[in-house]
Design a protein around this motif. Structure first.
Motif, mmCIF file in Angstrom:
data_model
loop_
_atom_site.group_PDB
_atom_site.id
_atom_site.type_symbol
_atom_site.label_atom_id
_atom_site.label_comp_id
_atom_site.label_asym_id
_atom_site.label_seq_id
_atom_site.Cartn_x
_atom_site.Cartn_y
_atom_site.Cartn_z
ATOM 1 N N GLY A 28 0.815 -1.213 0.000
ATOM 2 C CA GLY A 28 0.000 0.000 0.000
ATOM 3 C C GLY A 28 0.839 1.248 0.000
ATOM 4 O O GLY A 28 0.583 2.187 -0.757
ATOM 5 N N MET A 29 1.857 1.276 0.852
ATOM 6 C CA MET A 29 2.749 2.428 0.880
ATOM 7 C C MET A 29 3.460 2.577 -0.459
ATOM 8 O O MET A 29 3.593 3.680 -0.988
ATOM 9 C CB MET A 29 3.783 2.287 1.997
ATOM 10 N N GLY A 30 3.919 1.439 -1.019
ATOM 11 C CA GLY A 30 4.631 1.498 -2.293
ATOM 12 C C GLY A 30 3.777 2.068 -3.405
ATOM 13 O O GLY A 30 4.229 2.879 -4.204
ATOM 14 N N ARG A 31 2.517 1.661 -3.448
ATOM 15 C CA ARG A 31 1.640 2.156 -4.513
ATOM 16 C C ARG A 31 1.356 3.652 -4.335
ATOM 17 O O ARG A 31 1.296 4.404 -5.313
ATOM 18 C CB ARG A 31 0.337 1.363 -4.524
ATOM 19 N N ALA A 32 1.181 4.064 -3.076
ATOM 20 C CA ALA A 32 0.929 5.484 -2.818
ATOM 21 C C ALA A 32 2.140 6.322 -3.199
ATOM 22 O O ALA A 32 2.014 7.371 -3.854
ATOM 23 C CB ALA A 32 0.582 5.695 -1.351
ATOM 24 N N VAL A 33 3.341 5.877 -2.804
ATOM 25 C CA VAL A 33 4.555 6.616 -3.152
ATOM 26 C C VAL A 33 4.776 6.592 -4.652
ATOM 27 O O VAL A 33 5.150 7.597 -5.267
ATOM 28 C CB VAL A 33 5.771 6.033 -2.410
ATOM 29 N N GLY A 34 4.528 5.430 -5.279
ATOM 30 C CA GLY A 34 4.677 5.333 -6.727
ATOM 31 C C GLY A 34 3.773 6.296 -7.462
ATOM 32 O O GLY A 34 4.183 6.948 -8.427
ATOM 33 N N ALA A 35 2.536 6.417 -6.994
ATOM 34 C CA ALA A 35 1.603 7.359 -7.625
ATOM 35 C C ALA A 35 2.107 8.786 -7.495
ATOM 36 O O ALA A 35 2.023 9.583 -8.432
ATOM 37 C CB ALA A 35 0.220 7.218 -7.003
ATOM 38 N N SER A 36 2.666 9.132 -6.318
ATOM 39 C CA SER A 36 3.166 10.487 -6.116
ATOM 40 C C SER A 36 4.372 10.792 -6.995
ATOM 41 O O SER A 36 4.647 11.953 -7.302
ATOM 42 C CB SER A 36 3.534 10.706 -4.649
ATOM 43 N N LEU A 37 5.088 9.744 -7.415
ATOM 44 C CA LEU A 37 6.272 9.921 -8.258
ATOM 45 C C LEU A 37 5.952 9.742 -9.741
ATOM 46 O O LEU A 37 6.841 9.839 -10.586
ATOM 47 C CB LEU A 37 7.357 8.919 -7.852
ATOM 48 N N GLY A 38 4.698 9.450 -10.050
ATOM 49 C CA GLY A 38 4.315 9.254 -11.440
ATOM 50 C C GLY A 38 4.643 7.879 -11.976
ATOM 51 O O GLY A 38 4.678 7.665 -13.195
ATOM 52 N N VAL A 39 4.895 6.915 -11.088
ATOM 53 C CA VAL A 39 5.212 5.548 -11.543
ATOM 54 C C VAL A 39 4.292 4.554 -10.845
ATOM 55 O O VAL A 39 4.721 3.473 -10.428
ATOM 56 C CB VAL A 39 6.704 5.199 -11.296
#
Length: 459
Positions: A28-39
């Motif tokens: 969950g954290m990875g997907r949230a951070v990925g979204a914030s980075l555009g990936v």
């Protein structure tokens, strides 16, 4: 996980397909951070277990038999299209989201995860308007964008969460300054859900403390004074509701065992003036007439530091020993990441005693910086246990990142915990009739101290 997703983003921007590998439970954290980075499209493969508690052979077997095949499958399959999921609870800024009595409203907010587990004050239009009356800013103007949910930190949302936290309308300028601090990219709010479980601490310095009734004396940082408690609670609510930092099942906050406090710290200005010492706001580059908010991370708190004796050395020894015990091997983070801002909350009586012995703030910092030391062996062990297996003090010295105080080959040599003594914060607060202080350990580049002047003229 944030570091892994940043590495994946770098690879993707270079045209190299990436797969992120992380520990189980961090998806969950990875997907949230990925979204914030555009990936957000980057596949995530989870290691089944806790890497650092698995023996080497178990680790290798899992990587060979489970992780590696999953990485290959993800690369072969490709990312595929990404469909944005609609937020069921997103609504217009001025929409009425619930009606009913206090119990019904509380239940509505709790079910949607909009509370901190405690009852809230319903943010009715009338209450929100009362807060907005204490600022000249446009209610829909943004103070910045907060990760991981990438929401705009609007003036209106500050008012709404201020009401919910139990703040008073006259606290609104303080709340705006608090949010400006965490919205500053230097603060790195996107890392506020990292596993060390650090908490943001609000520090107030200046005329606003007395004018708005913030408490700085006996029981500082204890719940009991509405101003301190509500402002502290506000920030945690705001990080949850606007930044999107929620504990599981939301999964964007992965603090393993958090160190929680919801009380703002206020500086005792009268004690500072009596000594002729610079205030905390002056240390942060502001004038004495300014009212200033500072927010910084805190990952650990020392035991009470009682000091006394016939000389400055007696007080300094106690402060050095107990504050240093709290920092300990965790100091490796400041050495590795190049930022470290421990905070000493100095009891007014102890400050008076030190001043009487001719020790001022700069001399106190210099002493702490030179005498708070830790064996290199402990630094290396702590770094390895946290997962920073590449930590190498000798390499940092060779690269010029650390000075000669850190050089040597004896793993038991003692090195300074804080590379720059000037980075140690000092705030005078607490019981003026006791010889007690406390130390607060900051979490390197995550949550470095950020300060903002409170817009007094808007009240």
């Amino acid at each position: 996980m944030p570091a892994v997703m940043r590495a994946a983003a770098t690879a993707e921007r270079a045209g190299v397909p990436a797969v992120a590998i992380g520990g189980a439970g961090f998806e969950g954290m990875g997907r949230a951070v990925g979204a914030s980075l555009g990936v957000g499209h980057v596949p995530i493969v989870s290691y089944p277990g806790v890497i650092l508690t698995d023996p080497t052979e178990v680790f290798r077997a899992k990587m060979r038999e489970q992780v590696a095949p999953a990485v290959v499958d993800a690369l072969v399959a490709g990312a595929g299209p990404v469909e944005a999921e609609a937020e069921a609870d997103e609504h217009e800024p001025t929409a009425i989201v619930a009606r009913g009595d206090l119990d019904a409203v509380t239940e509505h907010f709790e079910v949607r995860g909009w509370t901190d587990g405690l009852p809230i004050v319903p943010p009715t239009p009338e209450r929100v308007a009362a807060f907005l009356a204490h600022t000249r800013r446009d209610p829909d103007s943004s103070l910045g964008e907060l990760a991981p949910d990438l929401r705009a930190a609007t003036v209106r949302s500050v008012a709404v969460n201020g009401v919910m936290a139990g703040c008073r309308p006259q606290d609104m300028p303080v709340l705006l300054a608090v949010v400006e601090c965490v919205a500053d990219p230097v603060f790195r709010v996107q890392d506020a859900g990292s596993t060390p479980g650090w908490e943001p601490l609000v520090v107030l310095s200046g005329p606003v403390v007395e004018r708005l009734g913030f408490h700085s004396g006996t029981g500082a940082l204890r719940v009991g004074r509405r101003a301190n408690t509500a402002v502290g609670r506000f920030l945690r609510l705001y990080l949850r509701n606007v930044a999107g930092l929620r504990i599981p099942p939301g999964e964007t906050d992965q603090g393993a065992i958090a160190s929680t406090f919801h009380v703002a710290l206020a500086e005792d200005d009268a004690a500072v003036r009596a000594l002729g010492w610079p205030s905390f706001r002056a240390d942060r580059g502001f004038g004495d007439a300014d009212s200033v908010v500072t927010v910084q991370s805190v990952v650990a708190v020392s035991a009470p530091i009682y000091s006394g004796g016939e000389s400055a050395a007696d007080h300094l020894e106690a402060l050095t020993t107990i504050f240093g015990n709290a920092i300990g091997p965790w100091a490796y983070t400041g050495l590795e990441f190049g930022a470290f801002h421990p905070l000493l909350v100095l009891g007014p009586a102890v400050a008076r005693a030190l001043a009487g012995f001719g020790v001022d703030k700069d001399a106190l910092r210099a002493h702490l910086g030179d005498h708070m030391r830790v064996p290199v062996r402990q630094l290396q062990a702590c770094a390895w246990n946290v997962g920073s297996t590449s930590f190498d003090l000798d390499a940092m010295v060779a690269a010029g990142e650390l000075d000669e105080r850190y050089a040597g080959h004896d793993p038991d040599r003692l090195v300074p915990m804080v590379p720059r003594a000037a980075d140690i914060g000092i705030v005078l607060a607490g019981n003026p009739s006791r010889n007690q202080s406390r130390g607060f350990v900051q979490n390197h580049v995550q949550g470095v101290p950020v300060s903002r002047r409170i817009e007094e003229g808007s009240q």
